[in-house]
Design an enzyme around this catalytic site. Structure first.
Site, mmCIF file in Angstrom:
data_model
loop_
_atom_site.group_PDB
_atom_site.id
_atom_site.type_symbol
_atom_site.label_atom_id
_atom_site.label_comp_id
_atom_site.label_asym_id
_atom_site.label_seq_id
_atom_site.Cartn_x
_atom_site.Cartn_y
_atom_site.Cartn_z
ATOM 1 N N LYS A 131 138.126 19.697 -8.121
ATOM 2 C CA LYS A 131 139.382 20.407 -7.853
ATOM 3 C C LYS A 131 139.195 21.392 -6.700
ATOM 4 C CE LYS A 131 140.930 19.592 -12.521
ATOM 5 N NZ LYS A 131 141.095 20.030 -13.914
ATOM 6 N N ASP A 174 149.172 22.649 -14.480
ATOM 7 C CA ASP A 174 148.760 21.504 -15.312
ATOM 8 C C ASP A 174 149.961 20.865 -16.016
ATOM 9 O OD1 ASP A 174 146.066 20.674 -15.414
ATOM 10 O OD2 ASP A 174 145.478 22.488 -16.496
ATOM 11 N N GLN A 215 140.437 25.162 -17.505
ATOM 12 C CA GLN A 215 139.829 23.844 -17.750
ATOM 13 C C GLN A 215 139.611 23.639 -19.248
ATOM 14 O OE1 GLN A 215 139.433 21.541 -15.417
ATOM 15 N NE2 GLN A 215 138.463 20.049 -16.755
HETATM 16 N N1 GUN Z 1 140.239 18.600 -18.884
HETATM 17 C C1 GUN Z 1 140.306 17.266 -18.627
HETATM 18 N N2 GUN Z 1 141.392 17.014 -17.844
HETATM 19 C C2 GUN Z 1 142.009 18.184 -17.628
HETATM 20 C C3 GUN Z 1 143.180 18.561 -16.890
HETATM 21 O O1 GUN Z 1 143.887 17.734 -16.291
HETATM 22 N N3 GUN Z 1 143.481 19.877 -16.902
HETATM 23 C C4 GUN Z 1 142.740 20.796 -17.566
HETATM 24 N N4 GUN Z 1 143.137 22.075 -17.518
HETATM 25 N N5 GUN Z 1 141.658 20.486 -18.250
HETATM 26 C C5 GUN Z 1 141.298 19.195 -18.280
#
Ligand code: GUN
Length: 280
Positions: free
Chosen positions: A52, A119, A96
């Site tokens: 990211k 998200d 996350q």
């Molecule tokens: N953990 C696995 N995929 C994601 C996601 O798309 N967003 C977040 N915040 N955590 C994750």
């Protein structure tokens, strides 16, 4: 022989479009900013968070990294989220997942201001999607819609079957397909005659979390098959929820794993960050 839907290429197109937009905004003095919070050091989460940050760098989004120890309390995490909610220079907040077991993920997600919920996990974002109002959309299903549209695959009037009903993929996927005027069926582990249902699909989206579960006998000749799963096999190779070698000869279009849906999730996260900044 199915046509391959190249998620790597399509995600690059989206990121390049965003890069241009961000550069223009920068000239106007606006710097899109994403805050990424990771609690503990789960190795898979570290890889996702790293990807990211790299995508932010590529596009020109400023990213703020908060790496908190495993022992962080829920109160401390909520305090940080609330501080970032108040900070006008921060446009998107991402916590996350998964979080350590002593925390309640739902409570943390609820603490994020909906206008910074890039998200699309906040109950307000999910509710807005379900009644056709503005709000952020979960990145993976939003990415699937982009894969279909940018491959010239029409959704309107099509039989769309979603296999899987998770809050992050299956449910929002169904709502997005409905928004595009598809005829939508959601099926899951308790569905009777599963193959009969999936075989109705013109567009089959598989997000069931079981390696290579979907074989050719689940798929109608000429269907579009989108594989959201990703698993590491014993030989260290990656595979999806779809048995690619079995399904590929039957489908008209199919996504590979890796290089299909995966890269789209980050592209759509970047899209949401740019939108969050533009709303300012
Ligand atoms: N953990 C696995 N995929 C994601 C996601 O798309 N967003 C977040 N915040 N955590 C994750």
């Amino acid at each position: 022989m199915a046509k391959l839907i190249d998620g790597k290429q399509i995600s690059k197109e989206i990121k390049d479009e965003l890069k241009e937009l961000v550069a223009k905004k920068k000239e106007e003095g606006m710097e899109a900013t994403l805050a990424v919070i990771q609690v503990g050091n789960d190795p898979a989460s570290s890889v996702y968070v790293g990807n990211k940050k790299k995508a932010c760098e590529y596009i020109g989004i400023r990213s703020l990294a908060y790496e908190l120890p495993e022992e962080t309390t829920q109160e401390e995490l909520v305090e940080l989220v609330e501080k970032l909610n108040q900070d006008d220079t921060v446009h998107g907040i991402l916590v996350q997942l998964p979080l350590p077991k002593h925390m309640c993920e739902d409570d943390i997600i609820k603490a994020i201001a909906p206008e910074k919920d890039v998200d699309g996990f906040h109950p307000q974002s999910v509710g807005a999607l379900s009644i056709g109002q503005k709000g952020f959309v979960s990145c993976t299903p939003a990415g699937v819609i982009q894969l279909l549209k940018r491959s010239g695959i029409e959704i309107e009037g099509k039989e769309c079957v979603v296999l899987g009903r998770s809050n992050i993929v299956g449910k929002p996927m169904a709502l997005l397909l409905l928004r595009e005027n598809g005829t939508v069926t959601v099926c899951h582990s308790k569905t009777k005659d599963l193959k009969e249902v999936t075989k109705r699909a013109d567009i089959l989206i598989v997000a069931v979390g079981r390696p290579k579960m979907v074989t050719a006998d689940y798929v109608k000749e000429g269907a579009v098959v989108i594989d959201v799963g990703i698993h590491r096999m014993e030989n260290q190779k990656l595979c999806g929820d779809v048995d690619f070698d079995s399904v590929e000869p039957v489908a008209s279009y199919i996504t590979p794993v890796p290089g299909g849906v995966g890269p789209m999730t980050i592209a759509m996260l970047m899209n949401n960050c740019v939108e969050a900044a533009n709303m300012k």
